[in-house]
Design a protein around this motif. Structure first.
Motif, short mmCIF file in Angstrom:
data_model
loop_
_atom_site.label_atom_id
_atom_site.label_comp_id
_atom_site.label_asym_id
_atom_site.label_seq_id
_atom_site.Cartn_x
_atom_site.Cartn_y
_atom_site.Cartn_z
N TRP A 182 37.68 56.70 25.90
CA TRP A 182 38.44 55.44 25.84
C TRP A 182 39.27 55.22 27.10
CZ3 TRP A 182 37.22 51.66 22.80
CH2 TRP A 182 36.48 51.94 21.64
N GLY A 183 39.70 56.30 27.74
CA GLY A 183 40.39 56.15 29.02
C GLY A 183 39.47 55.54 30.06
N ALA A 184 38.22 56.02 30.11
CA ALA A 184 37.24 55.46 31.04
C ALA A 184 36.93 54.00 30.69
CB ALA A 184 35.97 56.29 31.01
N THR A 185 36.85 53.70 29.41
CA THR A 185 36.55 52.33 28.97
C THR A 185 37.65 51.37 29.40
OG1 THR A 185 35.31 53.15 27.05
CG2 THR A 185 36.08 50.86 26.98
N VAL A 186 38.91 51.77 29.18
CA VAL A 186 40.04 50.89 29.51
C VAL A 186 40.18 50.72 31.02
CG1 VAL A 186 42.56 50.69 29.43
CG2 VAL A 186 41.29 51.36 27.38
N ILE A 187 40.17 51.83 31.76
CA ILE A 187 40.41 51.75 33.21
C ILE A 187 39.30 50.99 33.93
CG2 ILE A 187 40.72 53.09 35.32
CD1 ILE A 187 43.12 53.13 33.41
N THR A 188 38.04 51.30 33.60
CA THR A 188 36.95 50.57 34.25
C THR A 188 36.93 49.11 33.82
OG1 THR A 188 35.40 51.30 32.52
CG2 THR A 188 35.51 52.61 34.55
N GLY A 189 37.46 48.82 32.64
CA GLY A 189 37.51 47.43 32.19
C GLY A 189 38.43 46.57 33.03
N PHE A 190 39.43 47.19 33.65
CA PHE A 190 40.35 46.42 34.49
C PHE A 190 39.68 45.89 35.76
CE2 PHE A 190 43.67 48.67 32.03
CZ PHE A 190 44.43 47.57 31.65
N PHE A 191 38.58 46.51 36.16
CA PHE A 191 37.89 46.04 37.37
C PHE A 191 37.29 44.65 37.17
CE2 PHE A 191 38.02 50.59 38.26
CZ PHE A 191 38.33 50.60 39.61
N THR A 192 37.06 44.27 35.91
CA THR A 192 36.49 42.95 35.66
C THR A 192 37.46 41.84 36.03
OG1 THR A 192 37.27 42.99 33.35
CG2 THR A 192 35.06 43.84 33.79
N ALA A 193 38.74 42.17 36.23
CA ALA A 193 39.72 41.16 36.62
C ALA A 193 39.56 40.73 38.07
CB ALA A 193 41.13 41.69 36.39
N ILE A 194 38.86 41.52 38.87
CA ILE A 194 38.67 41.19 40.29
C ILE A 194 37.71 40.02 40.40
CG2 ILE A 194 37.91 42.06 42.53
CD1 ILE A 194 38.59 44.88 41.54
N PRO A 195 38.12 38.94 41.07
CA PRO A 195 37.24 37.76 41.17
C PRO A 195 35.92 38.06 41.85
CG PRO A 195 39.48 37.26 41.91
CD PRO A 195 39.40 38.75 41.75
N ILE B 97 33.38 39.81 42.33
CA ILE B 97 32.66 41.08 42.29
C ILE B 97 33.08 41.98 41.13
CG2 ILE B 97 32.34 41.03 44.79
CD1 ILE B 97 34.52 43.23 44.95
N GLY B 98 34.02 41.54 40.31
CA GLY B 98 34.57 42.40 39.27
C GLY B 98 33.54 42.89 38.28
N GLU B 99 32.76 41.97 37.73
CA GLU B 99 31.74 42.35 36.74
C GLU B 99 30.70 43.28 37.37
OE1 GLU B 99 31.64 41.63 33.61
OE2 GLU B 99 33.22 40.12 33.40
N TRP B 100 30.27 42.94 38.58
CA TRP B 100 29.28 43.78 39.26
C TRP B 100 29.84 45.17 39.54
CZ3 TRP B 100 29.72 46.22 43.98
CH2 TRP B 100 28.56 46.85 44.46
N LEU B 101 31.12 45.23 39.94
CA LEU B 101 31.74 46.51 40.26
C LEU B 101 31.84 47.39 39.02
CD1 LEU B 101 33.06 48.17 42.48
CD2 LEU B 101 35.25 47.09 41.93
N GLN B 102 32.21 46.80 37.89
CA GLN B 102 32.29 47.58 36.65
C GLN B 102 30.91 48.11 36.25
OE1 GLN B 102 32.62 45.61 32.92
NE2 GLN B 102 34.06 47.10 32.07
N PHE C 132 26.34 48.58 30.94
CA PHE C 132 27.32 47.62 30.44
C PHE C 132 28.36 48.25 29.52
CE2 PHE C 132 23.39 45.30 31.39
CZ PHE C 132 23.87 44.39 32.30
N ALA C 133 28.33 49.55 29.38
CA ALA C 133 29.31 50.27 28.57
C ALA C 133 29.37 51.71 29.06
CB ALA C 133 28.95 50.20 27.09
N VAL C 134 30.43 52.41 28.69
CA VAL C 134 30.57 53.83 29.03
C VAL C 134 29.53 54.61 28.22
CG1 VAL C 134 32.10 55.82 29.02
CG2 VAL C 134 33.02 53.56 29.52
#
Length: 424
Positions: free
Chosen positions: A156-169, A171-176, A183-185
């Motif tokens: 869940w730590g990996a899920t939450v932290i990597t989920g924050f990358f989606t906030a980056i305009p 390239i966020g989704e691609w980066l995650q 599409f998931a841990v």
């Protein structure tokens, strides 16, 4: 500071090697005859401690990797097998897990010493930047290593932290997706993190070599912040500094061993002894303790700033809290290095240390109620220390008079100590 080499080969073999690959000469010049300021205190011993802890982490990690299975179906059980069935596996696992914590304790103290004594100022800017780069690589390595046990907090730590990358305009989704391998841990995530966790320590070792090289080029700072002016200001690294470093290492390793043998799980999270379950979310997801100040900064941004929403703002603030360390040499405008001669800077430095500890505690609390407000105020002071207090103090503060040389400061300190002794 390096000066002319004083190494003299004593045998024919040494002369033969020295003429073809002067490795013994380099080791002698770097760790025996290398001149260091004569007034170094125990705050300057954490560099050597960090070298020891890096070796401990690499050696224990390599052996653990021989028995670990980077597959989601068996990762958790492979860690338990290491603990129970591998000879001294429990010792290796606890040594590696607690070693990460003590590695961060040493690096935070090492950087605090640098901030206190102004070790980042010219001509040591690159030395400081390399140190901050090591910190950044350590954090990346530790985050990926935290995922490998595949417990609840790992998943869940990996899920939450990597989920924050989606906030980056843009390239966020691609980066995650790139980080997760999907599409998931899941299994691709575990494989990627295991590979990078194994590789990054060797990259850290390379940067450490550059860091030490840069140190030997510009020379060691000292508690007075005054540059070496004569040979009387220095002593040979061996035996003077090595004895002091050795004593500090022994004390540090004794504390490390106490945790290793008597409190091996004290710095971990009990939820990580529960196998990862994507269908059950822990009540409170927290990273390892050494990430907590940055986690508090991440969660402190609960408001939108123009087109930047709170999620993106938190990510920017978290990365900015590390990135700002790279430009510290240019934020401090004072011509005096050491806080020992800067009374106001000394006060704000200790307030900054307290603020970082407070942020760490807030990072372990739920993001609700007054904890959020306290996190916002503590985050404001964190950035304010660098972008407001440091530049202004350099312009407004009146430092205490500096001694003319390191030797003068040492002699004065000795005279003051003698004068303070009661007469018999």
């Amino acid at each position: 500071m390096s000066g002319h080499s004083t190494y003299t080969p004593n045998s024919g073999i040494e002369k033969w090697i020295d003429a073809r690959m002067p490795l013994p000469r380099m080791m002698y010049d770097s760790f025996v005859s290398y001149p260091v300021p004569r007034n170094l205190n125990y705050a300057y011993t954490f560099g050597g401690i960090l070298m020891v802890m890096l070796i401990v982490q690499i050696l224990s990690g390599v052996v653990l990797a021989m028995h670990y299975a980077a597959e989601t179906g068996v990762a958790f059980s492979s860690v338990e097998k290491i603990m129970r069935d591998v000879n001294s596996g429990w010792l290796l696992r606890y040594m590696h897990a607690n070693g990460a914590s003590f590695f961060f304790i040493a690096v935070y103290l090492h950087m605090a010493r640098g901030l206190y004594y102004g070790s980042y100022k010219a001509p040591r800017e690159l030395l400081w930047i390399l140190g901050v780069l090591i910190l950044f690589l350590m954090m990346a390595t530790a985050f990926m290593g935290y995922v490998l046990p595949w417990g609840q907090m790992s998943f869940w730590g990996a899920t939450v932290i990597t989920g924050f990358f989606t906030a980056i305009p843009v390239i966020g989704e691609w980066l995650q997706t790139f980080l997760l391998g999907g599409f998931a841990v899941d299994n691709p995530t575990l494989n990627r993190f295991f590979s990078l966790h194994y590789l990054l320590p060797f990259i850290i070792t390379g940067v450490v070599i550059l860091h030490v090289w840069a140190l030997h080029v510009v020379g060691q700072t000292n508690p007075t912040g005054i540059e070496v002016k004569s040979n009387t200001d220095t002593l040979a690294f061996t035996p003077y500094a090595t004895v002091k470093d050795g004593l500090a290492m022994v004390v540090f390793l004794l504390v490390f061993c106490y945790f290793l043998f008597y409190m091996p799980n004290y710095l971990g999270h009990p939820d990580n002894y529960i196998p990862a379950n994507p269908l059950v979310t822990p009540s409170h997801i927290v990273p390892e303790w050494y990430f907590l100040p940055f986690y508090a900064i991440l969660r402190a941004i609960t408001f939108n700033v123009g087109p930047i929403d709170s999620k993106l703002g938190g990510v920017i603030a978290m990365f900015a809290s590390i990135a700002i360390l790279f430009v510290v040499p240019w934020l401090d405008t004072s011509r005096v290095r050491s806080a020992a001669y800067r009374p106001w800077y000394k006060l704000f430095f200790w307030l900054f240390v307290a603020d970082c500890i407070f942020l760490g505690w807030l990072g372990s609390r739920p993001a609700e109620g007054w904890y959020v407000v306290a996190s916002q105020l503590a985050t404001l002071f964190y950035f304010g220390f660098f972008v407001v207090i440091m530049p202004l103090l350099g312009l407004l503060e009146t430092p205490r008079p500096l001694p003319n040389s390191i030797t003068e400061a040492v002699l004065k300190k000795n005279d003051d100590a003698v004068a303070a002794q009661p007469a018999e």
